[in-house]
Structure formats: structure tokens, C-alpha cells
Design an enzyme around this catalytic site. Structure first.
Site, short mmCIF file in Angstrom:
data_model
loop_
_atom_site.label_atom_id
_atom_site.label_comp_id
_atom_site.label_asym_id
_atom_site.label_seq_id
_atom_site.Cartn_x
_atom_site.Cartn_y
_atom_site.Cartn_z
N TRP A 86 -3.21 -2.54 -1.61
CA TRP A 86 -2.93 -4.02 -1.77
C TRP A 86 -3.46 -4.78 -0.59
CZ3 TRP A 86 -0.45 -8.27 0.58
CH2 TRP A 86 -0.31 -9.39 -0.24
N LYS B 206 4.82 -4.57 -5.97
CA LYS B 206 6.10 -4.55 -6.30
C LYS B 206 7.05 -4.44 -4.93
CE LYS B 206 9.97 -3.71 -8.68
NZ LYS B 206 10.55 -4.75 -9.33
N GLU C 285 4.98 -15.57 -12.66
CA GLU C 285 4.35 -14.27 -12.10
C GLU C 285 3.50 -13.47 -13.19
OE1 GLU C 285 7.98 -11.89 -11.30
OE2 GLU C 285 6.84 -10.80 -9.47
N ASN D 71 -1.03 1.51 5.81
CA ASN D 71 -0.18 0.69 5.32
C ASN D 71 0.20 -0.56 6.35
OD1 ASN D 71 1.74 -0.81 3.71
ND2 ASN D 71 3.20 0.68 4.01
N GLY D 72 0.14 -1.53 5.89
CA GLY D 72 0.45 -2.67 6.92
C GLY D 72 -0.75 -3.53 7.47
N CYS E 133 0.72 -1.26 -0.04
CA CYS E 133 0.03 0.14 -0.07
C CYS E 133 0.99 1.18 0.05
CB CYS E 133 -0.94 0.10 1.35
SG CYS E 133 -1.92 -1.20 1.31
N GLU F 228 14.52 -18.63 -11.12
CA GLU F 228 14.17 -17.24 -11.47
C GLU F 228 13.43 -17.25 -12.77
OE1 GLU F 228 13.98 -14.59 -10.20
OE2 GLU F 228 14.11 -13.26 -11.68
N ARG G 240 3.38 -0.32 -4.95
CA ARG G 240 3.17 -0.69 -3.45
C ARG G 240 1.81 -1.45 -3.58
NH1 ARG G 240 6.85 1.36 -0.06
NH2 ARG G 240 5.53 0.74 1.55
N LYS H 151 9.58 -15.87 -13.03
CA LYS H 151 9.31 -14.93 -13.92
C LYS H 151 8.07 -15.19 -14.84
CE LYS H 151 10.87 -12.30 -12.61
NZ LYS H 151 11.71 -11.91 -11.72
N HIS I 97 14.33 -38.36 -9.55
CA HIS I 97 13.74 -38.47 -8.19
C HIS I 97 12.29 -38.32 -7.98
CE1 HIS I 97 17.70 -39.66 -7.03
NE2 HIS I 97 18.02 -38.57 -7.59
O1 M6R Z 1 12.23 -5.79 -2.89
P1 M6R Z 1 13.00 -6.99 -2.72
O2 M6R Z 1 14.05 -7.49 -3.57
O3 M6R Z 1 13.24 -7.41 -1.39
O4 M6R Z 1 11.62 -8.08 -3.23
C1 M6R Z 1 11.81 -9.24 -2.72
C2 M6R Z 1 10.52 -9.98 -3.63
O5 M6R Z 1 9.41 -9.40 -3.51
C3 M6R Z 1 10.78 -9.79 -5.45
O6 M6R Z 1 11.72 -9.95 -5.71
C4 M6R Z 1 9.55 -10.35 -5.98
O7 M6R Z 1 9.75 -11.80 -5.95
C5 M6R Z 1 9.62 -10.15 -7.45
N1 M6R Z 1 8.33 -9.45 -7.85
C6 M6R Z 1 10.01 -11.08 -8.47
O8 M6R Z 1 9.83 -10.60 -9.84
#
Ligand code: M6R
Length: 609
Positions: A75, A604, A489, A99-100, A2, A482, A27, A486, A505
Site C-alpha cells: 500500500w 483493510k 468508500e 511495512n511502515g 503492506c 457510517e 493490508r 460506506k 445551519h
Molecule cells: O481495524 P480498525 O477497526 O481499527 O480500522 C479502522 C478503520 O480503518 C476502518 O474502520 C475503516 O474506516 C473501514 N474501511 C471503513 O469501512
């Protein structure tokens, strides 16, 4: 999560607030709202489901004005995304954004209901509004009411409140969620992140844990958690906000993928001599600390955790010391053994990830030699609270899917390996080779980006798939992870990553023609092993997509599509092989028509646990 913006000014602040929200949309973006109060005490509140654009359209259609105001982009945590759950929330004269998470919202809600308060949302936030209204009956001021209220709240929050009967001030409180005060001339501001306020000021005060502050047009009064008046340093910001413009690119994510050669140039600049990493790279006192370090504990989340996993391979094989990597949300809730002479390394794009920050704070009590953060945001909580900081200099990353932040983190971690390794057996020749390799990286990335048309064509074959597997070995295993993150996501295709040796396995049972298998295969000492794993998949009818060194001798045929990636030194391979996977996810998402920059359900910056 947020985003919060607030202002106390003589001029109309609505446009400032809405622009601030637009900059904070990373956010959270499921609903947004703004409330302003005029000197005459008229409160107007406008809320919309959806992104900040919905709110700004509403503001344009139905003008609102006021010199004191608060605004929020959400959020959802408690209560579905909807207009009634969007902030600001109101209790009689009190208006609040938050926020929180208020963990004890449920008993507080029951107690307030018993006193006759009526709740109009499902949020935990609304208890703050009613509690402040209740406390205001006895307290002499909004400030005193907020101070009494925060003592009753458990959890993490950043909150801003205003009272429509007194438009001269807002009161703010920070506990676990960042808040920064922006200082103007005859006007002052508050926000979750300085980015929101850069159009109006460059002078900032960062609130600390437990601070409560009263902000008027001409004054800022800050009190610590015990109620003592306290001063916080004023910082002059040189942060740039270059995020407004996608330039020639259709999405921020694509722009950020293409920015990687330039971003890495910035990361390297001034940090390498002809044959090693410069001592100053990690800040004052780093060299003294690194001499003593015998173990590194890395904590991070998501993509940043994957860069930490790559670093473990490097630190143990080149850096000459042991290394553990742990997801911060796990690390913070278990009793871990602190190895002698350990350095705690946090990795984070935002520097505000709640779990990573909590892990750092715990580690400070636990007997580590010191802490280093690898971070992209100057002035963020991790940077301010760590002993040492390595700024990745990737520039603002707006796409929710992390791209250039990841590869610049890897560059920082490669340099950390060199900086620690030189005290642990990394030879001058090896340091020289690694230095040369890093310097060649931007050009190698440019060559890799030229693969985009081939990858775009490949993406067509994924569009109707529901599942996928990513395989790698050694330091490419985290790259497979990774790549899988991606893809899921931004394209919403289920993707899992395996260390290729693990296939037999269990996961081999999943293989059929409907399950694309993506393999990252640089020509390194594990190539032959990986080739055997590829054959195991082929023998079971799997369709393979192999990103490989031309020397690796994979041939395209009916069951295997091969894309040749430029040959690079071993240390660079995890960085270089990341790019084709980023592009693949991007093009699959385009074909599927998802919201690439703001995928569903995500934000983000994850500032709640
Ligand atoms: O800001 P940060 O690097 O600490 O964030 C960690 C994760 O929330 C962030 O890397 C998230 O996994 C990304 N959206 C992945 O693309």
C-alpha cells in the site's frame, strides 16, 4: 499497511509466500513481489504492479524456486504504485521488504547517495537495503548489520531482510508494525499476521516493539531493543481462516453483510444470563474495574469511531456515566484532560490500527484506571496490550468496507453499557429489557436483510449522482455517518452526514434534485423533530430516501421513497438501521462497477499513521 511474508525452509517456499500474500491482501494491494534465494546463492525477484493475482500469474508463467524467501504486498506511502517501487528492494546482496514509514528517509538517502549508493526506486524502504549493505562492511553478520541499521531509523516499521550469500537465515525487525514468527519443524516463517502462515503452522511468537530476530530453519534468536537475548512466549493459535471462499455471494462484502445475524449470535453466546450481562464477559477483573469507573474515553478510527459515537449515547443515557469519543489520530497528538476514574476503551476490527494503538500506549502513561479493547482479531496488538479485551467474534472480515465488525462492536458496546450501568443506576428491569432486546437482535437482522430487493431497486437512482447527504438524530447520527462512509468508500460518490438539526445551519443550501438525501428514522423520541427536518428538505425540492419504522407514517410519493424497517427496541435501532445503508452502498457500487471488496487507494488494516 503492506503485508510481509518470509520463510526459511528446505523445500521450495514460493507457493507458501504467494498464498501468504493473498491472505494479507487486506493490508494493501497496489503491487506485490517475491524474492527467493537458493542454497547456491541465486536470487530471483519477481514484482508486479496490481494485486497479488498479477504476481501469482507471473510466478505461474515464469517459475521461480528457492528455500529462503521474502514477499510483500504494498500500500504505497512513498512513491507511486509501480513495479519499480514494489518490494522486495535490493542493494547488492541484500534484499528487503518493509511495512511502515521511515520518517528520516530523506537525510539517510542523501547520505547514502553521497557514499555512492544508487537508488532505483522512490521508496523510503530502499534506504534500509543500502544502509544494511553499508553496515555489513564492518559488522560481522547480517544480524549485527540490521541491529546497527535500526538504530538509525525513525518511524514505524516491520522489516525482513536476507543476504543472498547466506541463504540459511533471514533477519527481521519490528518497531511499530506487527510481525509474528511462525514455528515449523525444520522450517520457520515470518509474517505481518498469523493468517498468512496458518497453512504451515499454528505455533507463533509475537515480536515486541524494538525486537530484532534472526530466523534459521532450526532456530529463532530474538534480541530486544538493547540487544539483549530474550525469549518470547509461544502461542498455539486457534484462529480460523474462513476467508478464502465467497460461497454463493458475488463479493466478500455482501457475504459479510449477510453473516451479521450469525456473527451477532456468536458475539452474544455465553455472555448473557436470563436478565443481565455475565461478569466474565469482559475478562478477569473487569467487574472490579467497572465498579470504580466514572468516565469512559473511547478512541478509534473510521467505522470503529462511529460505533464509539453510538456508545457515547448509550453510556450517558443508560450507563449513567460520562463518555468522550475521539478519533485516535487526534487524541494521540493533543494533551487531553484525564477525568478521574476513567476507563480507556479502544475499538478496532483489526487490533493493529496504528493511531488507535498509539492512543492506547499514550493512555497507559496518562493515569487511566485501565484499558479495554473491543476488537475482532485475537492476538492482535490492541488485545495483547490492553488490560481487558472483548472479542467481537465477527469472524474474518475481508471486504475493506467494514460491516459485520461494526455491528458486532455495537453489540459489545451495548453489553459494556449494561456492565457499567449496573453500578450506576441501570435498574434490574432495564437490564432485563436490554438483555431480551439483544437476544432478539439476530432475528430482527434477518428480517431487515429481506429488504435487499427493495434497496437494490432504489440504488438505480443513485448511480448518476455525485453527491449525497445522510441525516439522523441522536444515536442515529453516527449511523448516518457510517452510511455516508460506506457509500463514499465503495461507490466513490461524495457523501456527508449531518445531525438533522444542523441542516438549517448551512447544508440546506446544497439541496436540489441532484442531491439525494438519505434519512434514518426509527420511531423514537426524536421522530417528530426528524419529521420537521424532512419537511424542510422537501420544501426545497430535495429528493428523500427514508428508512423508517412503519409506525413513523412516512409515505412514498414523487419526492420521497420510503423503506420500512422492522420495529425494534431503541437500543437495537442503530444496529438494525445500519444494514439497509450497507446494502444501499453495496448495490450502488455494483451499478457503478467499482471494486467493492478492494476499493481504490484503501487497505483493510491501517498500520501506518
Ligand atoms: O481495524 P480498525 O477497526 O481499527 O480500522 C479502522 C478503520 O480503518 C476502518 O474502520 C475503516 O474506516 C473501514 N474501511 C471503513 O469501512
Amino acid at each position: 499497511m503492506c503485508g510481509i511474508v518470509g520463510a526459511v525452509a528446505q523445500r521450495d517456499v514460493v507457493d507458501i509466500l504467494v498464498e501468504g500474500l493473498r491472505r494479507l491482501e487486506y493490508r494493501g494491494y497496489d503491487s506485490a513481489g517475491v524474492a527467493v534465494v537458493t542454497e547456491a546463492g541465486e536470487l530471483t525477484r519477481l514484482r508486479r504492479l496490481g494485486k497479488v493475482k498479477e504476481l501469482s500469474d507471473a510466478v505461474a508463467a515464469q517459475p521461480v524456486a528457492g528455500g529462503t524467501g521474502i514477499a510483500h504486498t504494498r500500500w504505497a506511502t512513498h512513491g507511486e504504485p509501480s513495479e519499480r517501487n514494489a518490494h522486495p528492494h535490493v542493494s547488492s546482496n541484500i534484499t528487503v521488504v518493509h511495512n511502515g514509514i521511515i520518517e528520516n528517509h530523506s537525510p539517510l538517502r542523501d547520505a547514502l547517495k553521497a557514499k555512492g549508493y544508487v537508488f532505483t526506486s522512490d521508496t523510503d524502504t530502499e534506504v534500509i537495503a543500502h544502509l544494511v549493505e553499508e553496515e555489513l562492511k564492518a559488522a560481522g553478520s547480517l544480524l549485527a548489520a540490521v541491529q546497527k541499521t535500526v538504530k538509525q531509523l525513525h518511524g514505524a516499521y516491520g522489516t525482513v531482510l536476507m543476504d543472498k550469500t547466506d541463504s540459511s537465515r533471514v533477519v527481521v525487525a519490528r518497531s511499530g508494525s506487527p510481525l509474528v514468527i511462525g514455528l515449523g519443524i525444520g522450517e520457520n516463517f515470518i509474517a505481518s499476521d498469523q493468517l498468512a502462515l496458518l497453512p504451515v503452522t499454528r505455533r507463533f511468537m509475537f515480536l515486541e516493539e524494538g525486537d530484532v530476530a534472526e530466523i534459521t530453519r532450526h532456530s529463532v534468536s530474538i534480541f530486544d531493543k538493547d540487544g539483549n537475548a530474550i525469549e518470547r512466549e509461544v502461542h498455539e493459535s486457534n484462529v480460523s481462516y474462513d476467508a478464502g471462499d465467497k460461497g454463493q455471494y458475488r463479493h466478500f462484502m455482501l457475504k459479510e453483510i449477510y453473516e451479521q445475524p450469525h456473527a451477532i449470535n456468536n458475539t452474544l453466546e455465553g455472555r448473557l444470563s436470563a436478565d443481565s450481562v455475565l461478569d466474565e464477559t469482559f475478562g478477569n477483573g473487569a467487574a472490579e474495574l467497572f465498579k470504580k469507573v466514572k468516565h469512559v474515553q473511547i478512541v478509534a478510527c473510521g467505522t470503529s469511531y462511529h460505533s464509539g459515537m453510538v456508545a457515547r449515547y448509550w453510556l450517558e443515557s443508560l450507563g449513567g456515566i460520562s463518555c468522550n469519543v475521539e478519533i485516535a489520530s487526534e487524541f494521540r497528538y493533543r494533551k487531553s484532560f484525564v477525568q478521574p476514574n476513567s476507563l480507556l476503551v479502544s475499538i478496532s476490527q483489526s487490533g493493529e490500527t496504528a493511531d488507535t494503538l498509539a492512543a492506547l500506549r499514550l493512555a497507559k502513561e496518562a493515569g487511566y484506571l485501565g484499558s479495554l479493547t473491543i476488537c475482532n482479531v485475537a492476538g492482535s496488538s490492541l488485545v495483547r496490550e490492553s488490560d481487558l479485551a472483548f472479542m467481537t467474534r465477527a469472524g474474518a472480515e475481508i471486504g475493506v468496507a467494514s460491516t459485520k465488525a461494526f455491528t458486532t462492536q455495537l453489540v459489545g458496546l451495548a453489553m459494556l453499557t449494561m456492565a457499567i450501568g449496573k453500578y450506576n443506576g441501570l435498574t434490574a428491569v432495564q437490564q432485563r429489557e436490554l438483555t431480551d432486546a439483544l437476544k432478539s437482535l439476530p432475528a430482527k437482522l434477518e428480517q431487515t436483510l429481506a429488504l435487499a430487493p427493495q434497496i437494490e431497486a432504489l440504488a438505480e437512482e443513485f448511480a448518476d449522482k455525485h453527491h449525497s447527504l445522510f441525516l439522523g438524530r441522536g444515536d442515529q447520527y453516527p449511523i448516518a455517518m457510517e452510511g455516508a462512509l460506506k457509500l463514499k468508500e465503495i461507490s466513490y460518490i461524495h457523501a456527508e452526514a449531518y445531525a438533522a438539526g444542523e441542516l438549517k445551519h448551512g447544508p440546506l443550501a446544497l439541496i436540489d434534485a441532484e442531491m439525494p438525501i438519505i434519512v434514518v428514522a426509527p420511531n423514537n423520541e426524536l421522530l417528530e423533530k426528524l419529521q420537521s427536518n424532512v419537511e424542510e428538505v422537501r420544501a426545497r425540492g430535495g429528493i428523500l430516501y427514508v428508512f423508517a419504522d412503519a409506525d413513523a407514517k412516512f409515505q412514498s410519493d414523487d419526492t420521497m421513497r420510503v423503506i420500512n424497517v422492522p420495529h425494534v427496541a431503541d437500543i437495537l435501532a442503530p444496529i438494525v438501521y445500519t444494514l439497509p445503508l450497507q446494502l444501499l452502498s453495496y448495490y450502488v457500487a455494483i451499478i457503478k462497477g467499482t471494486d467493492v471488496d478492494q476499493p481504490r487507494n484503501l487497505a483493510k488494516s491501517v498500520t501506518v499513521e
